[in-house]
Design a protein around this motif. Structure first.
Motif, PDB file in Angstrom:
ATOM      1  N   LEU A   1       0.993  -1.278   0.040  1.00 35.69           N
ATOM      2  CA  LEU A   1      -0.675  -0.378  -0.032  1.00 35.69           C
ATOM      3  C   LEU A   1       0.804   0.864  -0.185  1.00 35.69           C
ATOM      4  O   LEU A   1       2.133   1.246   0.494  1.00 35.69           O
ATOM      5  CB  LEU A   1      -0.747   0.142   0.998  1.00 35.69           C
ATOM      6  N   SER A   2       0.393   1.839  -0.461  1.00 33.45           N
ATOM      7  CA  SER A   2       1.195   3.417  -0.914  1.00 33.45           C
ATOM      8  C   SER A   2       0.244   4.611  -0.585  1.00 33.45           C
ATOM      9  O   SER A   2      -1.149   4.519  -1.266  1.00 33.45           O
ATOM     10  CB  SER A   2       1.925   3.449  -1.974  1.00 33.45           C
ATOM     11  N   ILE A   3       0.536   6.017   0.462  1.00 28.76           N
ATOM     12  CA  ILE A   3      -0.081   7.077   0.439  1.00 28.76           C
ATOM     13  C   ILE A   3       0.434   8.255  -0.036  1.00 28.76           C
ATOM     14  O   ILE A   3       1.899   8.088   0.177  1.00 28.76           O
ATOM     15  CB  ILE A   3      -0.847   6.888   2.323  1.00 28.76           C
ATOM     16  N   VAL A   4       0.399   8.531  -1.451  1.00 26.17           N
ATOM     17  CA  VAL A   4       0.911   9.396  -1.791  1.00 26.17           C
ATOM     18  C   VAL A   4       0.015  11.756  -2.240  1.00 26.17           C
ATOM     19  O   VAL A   4      -1.102  10.913  -2.503  1.00 26.17           O
ATOM     20  CB  VAL A   4       1.120   8.744  -2.982  1.00 26.17           C
ATOM     21  N   THR A   5       0.658  11.491  -2.663  1.00 29.40           N
ATOM     22  CA  THR A   5       0.402  13.428  -3.286  1.00 29.40           C
ATOM     23  C   THR A   5      -0.116  13.488  -5.135  1.00 29.40           C
ATOM     24  O   THR A   5       1.143  12.840  -5.384  1.00 29.40           O
ATOM     25  CB  THR A   5       0.965  14.167  -2.566  1.00 29.40           C
ATOM     26  N   ARG A   6      -0.779  13.714  -5.360  1.00 31.23           N
ATOM     27  CA  ARG A   6      -1.408  13.852  -6.745  1.00 31.23           C
ATOM     28  C   ARG A   6      -1.986  15.192  -7.147  1.00 31.23           C
ATOM     29  O   ARG A   6      -2.795  15.671  -6.283  1.00 31.23           O
ATOM     30  CB  ARG A   6      -1.704  12.470  -6.878  1.00 31.23           C
ATOM     31  N   GLU A   7      -1.594  15.130  -7.955  1.00 34.51           N
ATOM     32  CA  GLU A   7      -2.292  16.593  -8.504  1.00 34.51           C
ATOM     33  C   GLU A   7      -4.051  16.203  -8.608  1.00 34.51           C
ATOM     34  O   GLU A   7      -4.226  15.495  -9.144  1.00 34.51           O
ATOM     35  CB  GLU A   7      -1.764  17.108 -10.139  1.00 34.51           C
ATOM     36  N   VAL A   8      -4.807  17.488  -8.409  1.00 28.52           N
ATOM     37  CA  VAL A   8      -6.008  17.300  -8.568  1.00 28.52           C
ATOM     38  C   VAL A   8      -6.108  16.634 -10.160  1.00 28.52           C
ATOM     39  O   VAL A   8      -5.807  17.658 -10.548  1.00 28.52           O
ATOM     40  CB  VAL A   8      -6.717  18.468  -8.528  1.00 28.52           C
TER      41      VAL A   8
END
Length: 284
Positions: free
Chosen positions: A145-152
């Motif tokens: 599992l990975s929690i990441v930030t992405r552009e909207v």
């Protein structure tokens, strides 16, 4: 013959300590207040034969014997829960590899791991901290599992939270009035960094990237010391920081999404369990 202690008596005893009294403990163990009182009376008089609580006004304080019993009670109840988990759901053991940027470690990870450990104490969680760009390259073959930030608008996986990206400065400093503006930003590649620089260029504000780091803790330390202005998600702003807006001459920044990535469409029960706890934590 050595007398045993009913674990339900211990559960009620611990609930009184954790919830600060008989009334709230009764709700926690789903019993009436009088039933809770009778349980403690039985524990004190028939089993332990020692006083466990003493009243000081409205407060219930542990006696020295109560403090001793509390440590044992927690261990007994933990072992009881662990045994039931092992026997009833033997597939809920093993290891889960979780990738998460250090941005979220202090803000979200403690609640996730505490809740998960309470329900599934036999699962080992291996946490890998790295920037989102690195985790995106590793999540398929090295992480569960990975929690990441992405552009909207550019999300993959399951959206956990959409948040505003804001400018921040130390509340007791006027660093934002310097020219050129000193910035503390995440290392490349980072879309927050790109958006911040582009936004300042559009409004004609002169700036320099004075500090660059993959670590939010480092950026927070730099900003907190009054050395630079930075940009990160609003949910990560800490006390002592001031948010800068258009009234301060700072342009608005695009929102960002926090997403959950799964390496497999058919995860193990352990992986599925942790994923659910992650989702629930972000709802709070």
């Amino acid at each position: 013959m050595l007398q045993t202690i009913d674990h339900e008596l211990l559960r009620t005893f611990v609930a009184i300590v954790d919830h600060g009294g008989f009334t709230h403990a009764a709700k926690a163990v789903n019993r009436t207040q009088s039933a809770v009182s009778m349980q403690i009376k039985r524990l004190e008089e028939d089993v332990i034969q020692r006083q466990l609580f003493e009243r000081q006004g409205r407060r219930m304080l542990l006696t020295s014997e109560g403090t001793t019993l509390l440590g044992y009670a927690r261990r007994i109840l933990d072992l009881h829960g662990e045994a039931l988990t092992m026997l009833r759901q033997p597939d809920m053991i093993g290891k889960v590899k979780l990738g998460v940027p250090d941005d979220y470690v202090m803000r979200f990870l403690p609640g996730i791991l505490k809740s998960f450990s309470h329900h599934w104490p036999l699962i080992d969680v291996e946490v890998h901290c790295a920037p989102s760009s690195v985790l995106l390259n590793r999540h398929k073959d090295q992480l569960d599992l990975s929690i990441v930030t992405r552009e909207v608008g550019n999300e993959i996986g399951e959206i956990l939270l959409q948040d505003q990206t804001v400018w921040v400065v130390a509340g007791s400093h006027t660093t934002h009035q310097q020219s050129p503006l000193p910035l503390a930003l995440f290392e490349e590649p980072c879309f927050c960094r790109r958006h911040a620089c582009n936004a300042l260029s559009r409004v004609g504000l002169s700036y320099r990237v004075a500090y660059s780091s993959p670590s939010l803790a480092t950026l927070q330390a730099v900003v907190g010391a009054g050395l630079a202005v930075s940009a990160w998600m609003k949910s990560l702003v800490t006390p002592g920081m001031r948010i800068l807006d258009e009234a301060d001459g700072f342009p608005p920044l695009p929102d960002a999404s926090i997403v959950l990535l799964r390496a497999s469409d058919t995860p193990s029960p352990a992986v599925a369990g942790l994923a659910q706890h992650i989702i629930e934590e972000f709802k709070l």
